[in-house]
Enzyme design. Structure first.
Site, PDB file in Angstrom:
ATOM      1  N   LYS A  41       0.844  -1.199   0.000  1.00 55.21           N
ATOM      2  CA  LYS A  41       0.000   0.000   0.000  1.00 55.21           C
ATOM      3  C   LYS A  41       0.884   1.256   0.000  1.00 55.21           C
ATOM      4  O   LYS A  41       2.078   1.178   0.333  1.00 55.21           O
ATOM      5  CB  LYS A  41      -0.911  -0.017   1.226  1.00 55.21           C
ATOM      6  CG  LYS A  41      -0.162   0.040   2.549  1.00 55.21           C
ATOM      7  CD  LYS A  41      -1.090  -0.267   3.723  1.00 55.21           C
ATOM      8  CE  LYS A  41      -0.322  -0.249   5.028  1.00 55.21           C
ATOM      9  NZ  LYS A  41      -1.131  -0.728   6.156  1.00 55.21           N
ATOM     10  N   ARG A 136     -11.483   0.720  14.396  1.00 54.75           N
ATOM     11  CA  ARG A 136     -11.707   1.300  13.063  1.00 54.75           C
ATOM     12  C   ARG A 136     -12.633   0.368  12.284  1.00 54.75           C
ATOM     13  O   ARG A 136     -13.649  -0.012  12.828  1.00 54.75           O
ATOM     14  CB  ARG A 136     -10.385   1.656  12.359  1.00 54.75           C
ATOM     15  CG  ARG A 136      -9.373   0.538  12.247  1.00 54.75           C
ATOM     16  CD  ARG A 136      -8.086   1.000  11.531  1.00 54.75           C
ATOM     17  NE  ARG A 136      -7.349  -0.155  11.039  1.00 54.75           N
ATOM     18  CZ  ARG A 136      -6.120  -0.107  10.551  1.00 54.75           C
ATOM     19  NH1 ARG A 136      -5.468   1.032  10.482  1.00 54.75           N
ATOM     20  NH2 ARG A 136      -5.509  -1.195  10.115  1.00 54.75           N
ATOM     21  N   HIS A 166      -6.750  -7.085  12.761  1.00 50.72           N
ATOM     22  CA  HIS A 166      -5.486  -6.343  12.820  1.00 50.72           C
ATOM     23  C   HIS A 166      -5.202  -5.986  14.272  1.00 50.72           C
ATOM     24  O   HIS A 166      -6.102  -5.584  15.007  1.00 50.72           O
ATOM     25  CB  HIS A 166      -5.608  -5.076  11.961  1.00 50.72           C
ATOM     26  CG  HIS A 166      -4.300  -4.383  11.724  1.00 50.72           C
ATOM     27  ND1 HIS A 166      -3.202  -5.017  11.189  1.00 50.72           N
ATOM     28  CD2 HIS A 166      -3.908  -3.095  11.930  1.00 50.72           C
ATOM     29  CE1 HIS A 166      -2.196  -4.147  11.075  1.00 50.72           C
ATOM     30  NE2 HIS A 166      -2.593  -2.981  11.521  1.00 50.72           N
ATOM     31  N   ARG A 220       0.634 -10.897   6.716  1.00 44.62           N
ATOM     32  CA  ARG A 220       0.706  -9.640   5.958  1.00 44.62           C
ATOM     33  C   ARG A 220       2.040  -8.954   6.267  1.00 44.62           C
ATOM     34  O   ARG A 220       2.218  -8.348   7.321  1.00 44.62           O
ATOM     35  CB  ARG A 220      -0.488  -8.741   6.338  1.00 44.62           C
ATOM     36  CG  ARG A 220      -1.840  -9.441   6.121  1.00 44.62           C
ATOM     37  CD  ARG A 220      -3.006  -8.480   6.294  1.00 44.62           C
ATOM     38  NE  ARG A 220      -3.114  -7.879   7.601  1.00 44.62           N
ATOM     39  CZ  ARG A 220      -3.812  -8.371   8.628  1.00 44.62           C
ATOM     40  NH1 ARG A 220      -4.493  -9.508   8.492  1.00 44.62           N
ATOM     41  NH2 ARG A 220      -3.851  -7.730   9.781  1.00 44.62           N
ATOM     42  N   TYR A 266      16.465  31.271   4.993  1.00 46.66           N
ATOM     43  CA  TYR A 266      15.350  32.139   5.385  1.00 46.66           C
ATOM     44  C   TYR A 266      15.409  32.446   6.872  1.00 46.66           C
ATOM     45  O   TYR A 266      15.696  31.566   7.685  1.00 46.66           O
ATOM     46  CB  TYR A 266      14.009  31.452   5.101  1.00 46.66           C
ATOM     47  CG  TYR A 266      13.654  31.374   3.636  1.00 46.66           C
ATOM     48  CD1 TYR A 266      13.424  32.532   2.888  1.00 46.66           C
ATOM     49  CD2 TYR A 266      13.537  30.144   3.001  1.00 46.66           C
ATOM     50  CE1 TYR A 266      13.080  32.451   1.542  1.00 46.66           C
ATOM     51  CE2 TYR A 266      13.185  30.055   1.660  1.00 46.66           C
ATOM     52  CZ  TYR A 266      12.963  31.216   0.928  1.00 46.66           C
ATOM     53  OH  TYR A 266      12.627  31.138  -0.388  1.00 46.66           O
ATOM     54  N   CYS A 312      14.696  24.933   2.771  1.00 42.82           N
ATOM     55  CA  CYS A 312      13.850  25.620   1.793  1.00 42.82           C
ATOM     56  C   CYS A 312      12.952  24.601   1.089  1.00 42.82           C
ATOM     57  O   CYS A 312      13.064  23.405   1.315  1.00 42.82           O
ATOM     58  CB  CYS A 312      14.704  26.328   0.745  1.00 42.82           C
ATOM     59  SG  CYS A 312      16.045  27.329   1.400  1.00 42.82           S
ATOM     60  N   MET A 313      12.088  25.063   0.199  1.00 43.29           N
ATOM     61  CA  MET A 313      11.178  24.156  -0.496  1.00 43.29           C
ATOM     62  C   MET A 313      11.935  23.158  -1.386  1.00 43.29           C
ATOM     63  O   MET A 313      11.593  21.976  -1.435  1.00 43.29           O
ATOM     64  CB  MET A 313      10.182  24.943  -1.356  1.00 43.29           C
ATOM     65  CG  MET A 313       9.116  24.055  -1.969  1.00 43.29           C
ATOM     66  SD  MET A 313       7.973  24.938  -3.057  1.00 43.29           S
ATOM     67  CE  MET A 313       6.992  25.843  -1.905  1.00 43.29           C
ATOM     68  N   ASP A 314      12.980  23.633  -2.061  1.00 44.87           N
ATOM     69  CA  ASP A 314      13.644  22.805  -3.069  1.00 44.87           C
ATOM     70  C   ASP A 314      15.120  22.562  -2.808  1.00 44.87           C
ATOM     71  O   ASP A 314      15.767  21.835  -3.548  1.00 44.87           O
ATOM     72  CB  ASP A 314      13.516  23.479  -4.445  1.00 44.87           C
ATOM     73  CG  ASP A 314      12.121  24.029  -4.654  1.00 44.87           C
ATOM     74  OD1 ASP A 314      11.185  23.217  -4.618  1.00 44.87           O
ATOM     75  OD2 ASP A 314      11.968  25.254  -4.798  1.00 44.87           O
TER      76      ASP A 314
HETATM   77  C1  PLP Z   1      -0.493  -1.737   6.791  1.00 44.98           C
HETATM   78  C2  PLP Z   1      -1.118  -2.969   7.276  1.00 44.98           C
HETATM   79  C3  PLP Z   1      -0.338  -4.109   7.556  1.00 44.98           C
HETATM   80  C4  PLP Z   1       1.156  -4.110   7.524  1.00 44.98           C
HETATM   81  O1  PLP Z   1       1.646  -3.768   8.796  1.00 44.98           O
HETATM   82  P1  PLP Z   1       3.207  -3.827   9.125  1.00 44.98           P
HETATM   83  O2  PLP Z   1       3.310  -3.421  10.525  1.00 44.98           O
HETATM   84  O3  PLP Z   1       3.832  -2.843   8.176  1.00 44.98           O
HETATM   85  O4  PLP Z   1       3.640  -5.210   8.839  1.00 44.98           O
HETATM   86  C5  PLP Z   1      -0.998  -5.267   7.890  1.00 44.98           C
HETATM   87  N1  PLP Z   1      -2.343  -5.312   7.984  1.00 44.98           N
HETATM   88  C6  PLP Z   1      -3.109  -4.227   7.756  1.00 44.98           C
HETATM   89  C7  PLP Z   1      -4.584  -4.342   7.892  1.00 44.98           C
HETATM   90  C8  PLP Z   1      -2.530  -3.026   7.403  1.00 44.98           C
HETATM   91  O5  PLP Z   1      -3.303  -1.958   7.190  1.00 44.98           O
END
Ligand code: PLP
Length: 372
Positions: A41, A136, A166, A220, A266, A312-314
């Site tokens: 992601k 969530r 999660h 995951r 700046y 700075c920005m750049d």
């Molecule tokens: C981002 C995410 C992960 C990955 O988590 P890590 O700590 O980077 O391994 C796993 N499950 C869900 C639902 C996530 O949103």
């Protein structure tokens, strides 16, 4: 894909061999029947989704996980066959496209299911999300779960392919909250009339630190695929070494000798005390080098030197121990000789977590891929 030429020397170097090594070390660590879902992601945590996905698949990942429909569609263009799961919210209007593109969606609302219209010949795969303590998305009670399950089963063309949760505290030493979440997940999964094909719960911290039964049949793999530990605590307990994949480099574009009384940047906040060589590097807050990183050290000629004055920005300025040549390499994140500036060091400097650092390096910084 077209390879674009970049004229500005500022670039993020992504070591795909490090990513492959991290995935294959995880594969060796897991029981052989456990699937690795590469979490790519947010443009693979800022590393570049397509190349990272390619490396992860080559090293043994068999699924990709993303956060949004757009991320999934982007990857589907490059990987026509791999399983892709969207971990976050998808609008009802995306369901038909998801079915057509064979993208699996996360579901947690009976209302959502009732609104979906699907062609029975193009089934849509769903993963039910159980909220065991993040507060969530996800169903929170057995009643809600069974109602959702029945609504999905009632509808031709919808398939419960997975169920997951999660964890909020898997990267901490105190596991009391974690255990509560595990118990709740087990209880809810066991209440289902039929166990879905894929049960998954482990993020990086869980898969590396906790009981292997929590790998269920897929994990995951996010942060440590990129060679970063999920927390300082986990860093001290890693079951296998991980290798950071992300470096950030640029070059000196100007060098001048400033005298006592002159100032830099700046607000003229940096006052020269004694004469000093000041180098300019072409990277600024619009690249993700946020102003809070003023004072952070960078590497030049294997030595640490500080960013001085306001960023700075750049561009920004660094104090040099000598009159280096224009074009001299400057490493903001990465290794020179025996010195290393890690992503963790930046995270500490800006009081955040390492996850955030590569994500905030903006798209203006090209990602250049290192392979063997
Ligand atoms: C981002 C995410 C992960 C990955 O988590 P890590 O700590 O980077 O391994 C796993 N499950 C869900 C639902 C996530 O949103």
């Amino acid at each position: 894909m077209t390879t674009q030429t970049h004229y500005r020397p500022t670039q993020a170097i992504i070591n795909l061999e490090a990513i492959k090594e991290n995935v294959s070390n995880l594969k060796k660590f897991l029981k052989p029947d456990i699937k690795i879902m590469a979490v790519v992601k947010a443009n693979a945590y800022g590393h570049g989704d397509v190349k990272v996905a390619e490396a992860a698949i080559e090293a043994g990942a068999t699924m990709l996980a993303v956060a949004t429909p757009d991320e999934a569609l982007h990857l589907r263009n490059f990987f026509p066959n791999i399983q892709i799961l969207i971990l976050g919210y998808s609008p009802v209007s995306f369901a038909e496209v998801a079915a057509k593109e064979n993208i699996s969606l996360t579901v947690y609302s009976s209302d959502w299911v009732k609104q979906v219209a699907i062609d029975v010949n193009l089934p849509l795969k769903l993963h039910i999300k159980i909220d065991t303590g993040m507060g969530r998305i996800g169903v929170t009670t057995i009643e809600e779960l069974l109602d959702l399950y029945e609504n999905i089963e009632k509808k031709n063309g919808l398939i419960v392919d997975g169920v997951f949760t999660h964890f909020a505290t898997a990267d901490e030493e105190d596991d009391s909250y974690f255990i509560k979440q595990v118990d709740k997940f087990n209880k809810l999964v066991e209440s289902l009339p039929k166990r879905p094909r894929i049960v998954h719960a482990a993020n990086t911290a869980t898969m590396l630190m906790k009981d292997p039964t929590l790998h269920f049949n897929a994990v995951r793999f996010g942060i440590s695929m990129y060679g970063l530990a999920p927390s300082q605590y986990v860093k001290t307990k890693l079951p296998f070494p991980i290798k950071q994949a992300f470096s950030l480099e640029t070059e000196l574009v100007a060098v001048k000798l400033l005298q006592k009384g002159e100032s830099v940047g700046y607000g003229a906040t940096y006052k020269v005390e004694d004469e000093v060589y000041v180098g300019t590097i072409p990277i600024g807050y619009a690249d993700g080098l946020i102003r809070k990183l003023s004072g952070q050290e960078v590497l030049i000629d294997g030595k640490r030197v500080p960013i001085i004055g306001r960023i700075c920005m750049d561009q920004c300025m660094i104090a040099l121990p000598a009159a280096y040549n224009i074009g001299e390499k400057v490493t903001l994140i990465g290794i020179q000789n025996n010195e290393e500036i890690t992503i963790d060091e930046w995270a500490e400097k800006v009081e955040t977590i390492n996850y955030e650092v590569p994500c905030i390096i903006t798209a203006r910084v090209p990602r250049i891929y290192l392979t063997k």
